[in-house]
Design a protein around this motif. Structure first.
Motif, PDB file in Angstrom:
ATOM      1  N   PHE A  22       0.866  -1.171   0.000  1.00 38.42           N
ATOM      2  CA  PHE A  22       0.000   0.000   0.000  1.00 38.42           C
ATOM      3  C   PHE A  22       0.910   1.230   0.000  1.00 38.42           C
ATOM      4  N   THR A  23       0.686   2.129  -0.957  1.00 42.51           N
ATOM      5  CA  THR A  23       1.519   3.324  -1.090  1.00 42.51           C
ATOM      6  C   THR A  23       0.656   4.567  -0.952  1.00 42.51           C
ATOM      7  N   ALA A  24       1.020   5.405   0.017  1.00 43.94           N
ATOM      8  CA  ALA A  24       0.390   6.722   0.177  1.00 43.94           C
ATOM      9  C   ALA A  24       1.411   7.739  -0.313  1.00 43.94           C
ATOM     10  N   ARG A  25       1.085   8.403  -1.407  1.00 48.90           N
ATOM     11  CA  ARG A  25       2.009   9.355  -2.042  1.00 48.90           C
ATOM     12  C   ARG A  25       1.415  10.759  -1.977  1.00 48.90           C
ATOM     13  N   LYS A  26       2.224  11.701  -1.491  1.00 50.82           N
ATOM     14  CA  LYS A  26       1.803  13.106  -1.441  1.00 50.82           C
ATOM     15  C   LYS A  26       2.864  13.915  -2.179  1.00 50.82           C
ATOM     16  N   THR A  27       2.437  14.604  -3.237  1.00 46.55           N
ATOM     17  CA  THR A  27       3.339  15.426  -4.034  1.00 46.55           C
ATOM     18  C   THR A  27       2.930  16.881  -3.863  1.00 46.55           C
ATOM     19  N   TYR A  28       3.875  17.686  -3.416  1.00 45.10           N
ATOM     20  CA  TYR A  28       3.602  19.105  -3.178  1.00 45.10           C
ATOM     21  C   TYR A  28       3.819  19.902  -4.457  1.00 45.10           C
ATOM     22  N   THR A  29       2.862  20.759  -4.771  1.00 49.59           N
ATOM     23  CA  THR A  29       2.918  21.582  -5.973  1.00 49.59           C
ATOM     24  C   THR A  29       3.944  22.694  -5.796  1.00 49.59           C
ATOM     25  N   GLY A  30       4.746  22.910  -6.828  1.00 49.11           N
ATOM     26  CA  GLY A  30       5.682  24.020  -6.824  1.00 49.11           C
ATOM     27  C   GLY A  30       7.009  23.751  -6.146  1.00 49.11           C
ATOM     28  N   SER A  31       7.067  22.855  -5.168  1.00 47.46           N
ATOM     29  CA  SER A  31       8.324  22.652  -4.438  1.00 47.46           C
ATOM     30  C   SER A  31       9.082  21.413  -4.906  1.00 47.46           C
ATOM     31  N   GLN A  32       8.499  20.650  -5.784  1.00 47.03           N
ATOM     32  CA  GLN A  32       9.097  19.410  -6.276  1.00 47.03           C
ATOM     33  C   GLN A  32       9.464  18.465  -5.136  1.00 47.03           C
ATOM     34  N   SER A  33       8.661  18.442  -4.090  1.00 53.85           N
ATOM     35  CA  SER A  33       8.911  17.502  -2.999  1.00 53.85           C
ATOM     36  C   SER A  33       7.788  16.473  -2.951  1.00 53.85           C
ATOM     37  N   GLN A  34       8.145  15.304  -2.433  1.00 52.99           N
ATOM     38  CA  GLN A  34       7.196  14.201  -2.397  1.00 52.99           C
ATOM     39  C   GLN A  34       7.462  13.360  -1.152  1.00 52.99           C
ATOM     40  N   THR A  35       6.394  12.847  -0.566  1.00 54.52           N
ATOM     41  CA  THR A  35       6.477  11.922   0.555  1.00 54.52           C
ATOM     42  C   THR A  35       5.791  10.637   0.134  1.00 54.52           C
ATOM     43  N   ASN A  36       6.482   9.510   0.308  1.00 57.41           N
ATOM     44  CA  ASN A  36       5.930   8.201  -0.014  1.00 57.41           C
ATOM     45  C   ASN A  36       5.959   7.334   1.233  1.00 57.41           C
ATOM     46  N   LEU A  37       4.806   6.807   1.608  1.00 56.24           N
ATOM     47  CA  LEU A  37       4.709   5.876   2.728  1.00 56.24           C
ATOM     48  C   LEU A  37       4.340   4.521   2.139  1.00 56.24           C
ATOM     49  N   PHE A  38       5.195   3.513   2.361  1.00 55.28           N
ATOM     50  CA  PHE A  38       4.973   2.168   1.840  1.00 55.28           C
ATOM     51  C   PHE A  38       4.623   1.245   3.005  1.00 55.28           C
TER      52      PHE A  38
END
Length: 181
Positions: free
Chosen positions: A69-85
């Motif tokens: 199960f992957t919860a992915r959050k991508t922030y607009t404009g900052s090119q940052s991402q958090t992935n929880l596996f």
């Protein structure tokens, strides 16, 4: 002799009741209220993959022993991402992971940001519960509800012996990212 004949059915009844009680205690109950929301400056994706795994570089492994199960959050404009596996058992319509499961690598956190200075967080505890809300359907048409509380900390000392800690909480629906033919 009569006492022994009465004792055997009583023991069987007691064992049966204990087995039923254990099965009910093992059932995963999750409510569908108070789902977490995605930040207004981000896009979120909650998916799962069957028979997969995640390697130490956070890449999916094509053949594995888990539902990932992957919860992915991508922030607009900052090119940052958090992935929880979350690596859940491959079989079954529900699961539960303990704090020890989390510490032992069944949950992984990936923080991606080219212009950020992150502290090195380690996952130290929490719990994860998941349940297939449509078990009568094929897995590629299922809808899972996952509730996770992940506790993380760094070796960085903040005050005295206190270490920097944070908690990730997610309660959301997850959908398959595959289709059976």
């Amino acid at each position: 002799m009569k006492n022994k004949l009465i004792l055997i059915p009583a023991m069987l009844l007691g064992i049966s009741c204990a087995m039923v009680a254990c099965n009910k205690a093992d059932e995963i109950t999750l409510s569908e209220d108070q789902l977490t929301t995605c930040d207004s400056n981000a896009t979120c994706e909650n998916i799962f993959t069957l028979s997969s795994d995640v390697d130490r570089n956070y890449n999916y492994v094509a053949e594995g022993n888990y539902k990932v199960f992957t919860a992915r959050k991508t922030y607009t404009g900052s090119q940052s991402q958090t992935n929880l596996f979350i690596m859940a058992p491959k079989n079954g319509d529900s699961f539960s992971l303990s704090g020890n499961d989390i510490k032992n690598g069944r949950v992984k956190l990936q923080l991606i940001c080219t212009a950020c200075n992150y502290a090195n967080f380690k996952l130290i505890g929490g719990e994860v519960k998941g349940k297939n809300l449509l078990p009568e359907k094929a897995l590629d048409q299922s809808k899972w509800l996952i509730e996770a509380k992940i506790i993380m900390a760094t070796d960085l000392q903040v005050k005295g012996d206190q270490k920097l800690k944070d908690t990730i909480y997610i309660k959301q629906y997850f959908y398959p990212n595959f289709v059976f033919d």
